[in-house]
Design an enzyme around this catalytic site. Structure first.
Site, PDB file in Angstrom:
ATOM      1  CD  GLU A 242       8.315   0.715   1.862  1.00 42.53           C
ATOM      2  OE1 GLU A 242       8.149   1.949   1.886  1.00 42.53           O
ATOM      3  OE2 GLU A 242       7.677  -0.073   2.571  1.00 42.53           O
ATOM      4  NE  ARG A 243       5.866   3.036  -3.725  1.00 36.65           N
ATOM      5  CZ  ARG A 243       5.470   4.294  -3.750  1.00 36.65           C
ATOM      6  NH1 ARG A 243       5.982   5.143  -4.612  1.00 36.65           N
ATOM      7  NH2 ARG A 243       4.553   4.710  -2.904  1.00 36.65           N
TER       8      ARG A 243
END
Ligand SMILES: Cc1cc2nc3c(=O)[nH]c(=O)nc-3n(C[C@H](O)[C@H](O)[C@H](O)COP(=O)(O)OP(=O)(O)OC[C@H]3O[C@@H](n4cnc5c(N)ncnc54)[C@H](O)[C@@H]3O)c2cc1C
Length: 389
Positions: A242-243
């Protein structure tokens, strides 16, 4: 070291850029103002194969790499950060993690629909009392016969109210903190599942943000994803992905701000000259462009490390922290370059300024990224982080 994209990456990017320019960017303002999810655009992306980029073709995906995902994330957010956020939650948080963690029958059951856009996905981790402290989950699941009974509530879930399939984190063992957490594939029609209110927000309009309620929600035992009690390791891997990819979206939002500011500065005249000829305006444009490129390289590096199977935790946090902070600066500078017009809704600069702060919140706040980087530095020093888990 090679900074060039491969031919496939270039081709996918060029085709997607055209799609965004024709189909998404012209609707960005309408999506923002109406705050409505453009379902038909989402389905169109599914038909074109853009929802399962790094998922193998046998499940309906394109079998591409994470670098390509990061390019698509950037381009999508450049066209519309609000819509991009929803697509990102669907593709990178739900579908991709389902592929990475689920068993074969679960992959076969859910991935084709998630890849072609018939199903909408969401990722249900955050709770009212478990935000940054994401292991402090209260939602719990108890096994009864061949079902899991889940009780609890989720908070701030992108796509929550429109999702058909939610990857949901719940505690399956009465152990404290990070232990005893598991992941379930929850369908919206399962008895006991409901959505709470949609939450209004500053920016990223068009991407629904919702509460989820699980009241004796009955989930078939075969919908436990991966191994029981291994939820923490799945969570950490999911957050790395996600990051890395949300950082690509921050770069895309900042690039849109620069595009807008540059274009305006080459049309607006004051004191008998284009404002682009003023060195103070040039300083802002140069600063924005340089920081965008620096963030892009950090994103590319994190995505590349994912593709190589290397540990990316610190690199994902570098990319996330820098790109989120940079996106705020870029949005602020774009607004300044547009002067009074930057503050008015006829121009998109004010939208970029409202969309940008999300980048320093979702997927872990800036403060949490700093903690991750500092802890890793203190433990491992500045040498490269260890190879993949
Ligand atoms: C638009 C949007 C979309 C989202 N989508 C999803 C989604 O799809 N799925 C999902 O599961 N979640 C989602 N989230 C939730 C998001 O991940 C959380 O909001 C985020 O992790 C922060 O949690 P919190 O809001 O509870 O803030 P808190 O954890 O309450 O933090 C409040 C403040 O305290 C700071 N802080 C907290 N702990 C520390 C510490 N140890 N040291 C220093 N400072 C600290 C934080 O940085 C922040 O400044 C979304 C959020 C938003 C706003």
């Amino acid at each position: 070291m090679n900074f060039e994209l491969t031919q496939t990456q270039r081709e996918v990017l060029e085709t997607f850029h055209e799609f965004c320019a024709k189909r998404i960017a012209p609707r960005a303002r309408e999506i923002d103002e109406s705050e409505e999810y453009p379902l038909e655009l989402f389905r169109e992306m599914g038909r074109l194969g853009y929802l399962g980029l790094a998922i193998p073709e046998q499940y309906g995906g394109m079998g591409l790499d994470y670098v390509t995902c990061s390019l698509i994330a950037e381009e999508l957010s450049r066209a519309s950060t609000g819509f991009g956020l929803s697509v990102g939650a669907h593709s990178f948080l739900c579908a991709q993690n389902l592929y990475n963690m689920a068993g074969e029958s679960q992959r076969q059951k859910y991935l084709p629909g998630l890849c072609n856009g018939e199903l909408i996905g969401a990722f249900g981790l955050t709770e009212p009392e478990a935000g940054s402290d994401s292991t402090n989950l209260s939602t719990h699941a108890v096994k009864k016969g061949n079902e899991w009974i889940i009780n609890g509530a989720k908070m701030f879930i992108t796509n929550g109210s429109i999702a058909d399939v939610i990857l949901l984190f719940a505690r399956t063992q009465r152990k404290p903190g990070s232990q005893g957490v598991s992941v379930f594939i929850v369908e919206k029609n399962f008895p006991g599942f409901s959505t709470g209110r949609d939450i209004k927000k500053l920016g990223t309009h068009g991407s629904p943000l919702s509460e989820l309620v699980l009241q004796d929600c009955r989930v078939p035992e075969e919908n436990l994803m991966g191994k029981e009690g291994r939820g923490l390791s799945y969570m950490l891997k999911a957050l790395d992905i996600e990051r890395a990819l949300l950082s690509g979206m921050a770069v895309g939002g900042a690039q849109a701000a620069l595009d807008c500011a540059l274009d305006y500065s080459k049309k607006r005249r004051q004191f008998g000259q284009l404002i682009s000829s003023f060195q103070l305006i040039q300083e802002m444009l140069a600063q924005m462009a340089t920081e965008i490129e620096a963030a892009r390289l950090l994103v590319r590096q994190a995505a590349w490390r994912l593709d190589q199977g290397l540990d990316i935790t610190r690199h994902a946090s570098y990319a996330k922290l820098f790109s989120a902070q940079m996106a705020m600066r870029a949005a602020r500078q774009a607004m300044q370059i547009l002067g009074g017009a930057g503050y008015c809704c006829e121009f998109p600069a004010e939208r970029f300024y409202r969309d940008a702060p999300l980048m320093g919140l979702g997927g872990g706040t800036n403060e949490i990224q700093k903690l991750i980087i500092a802890r890793d530095l203190i433990k491992n020093g500045l040498r490269p982080t260890k190879p993949g888990r």
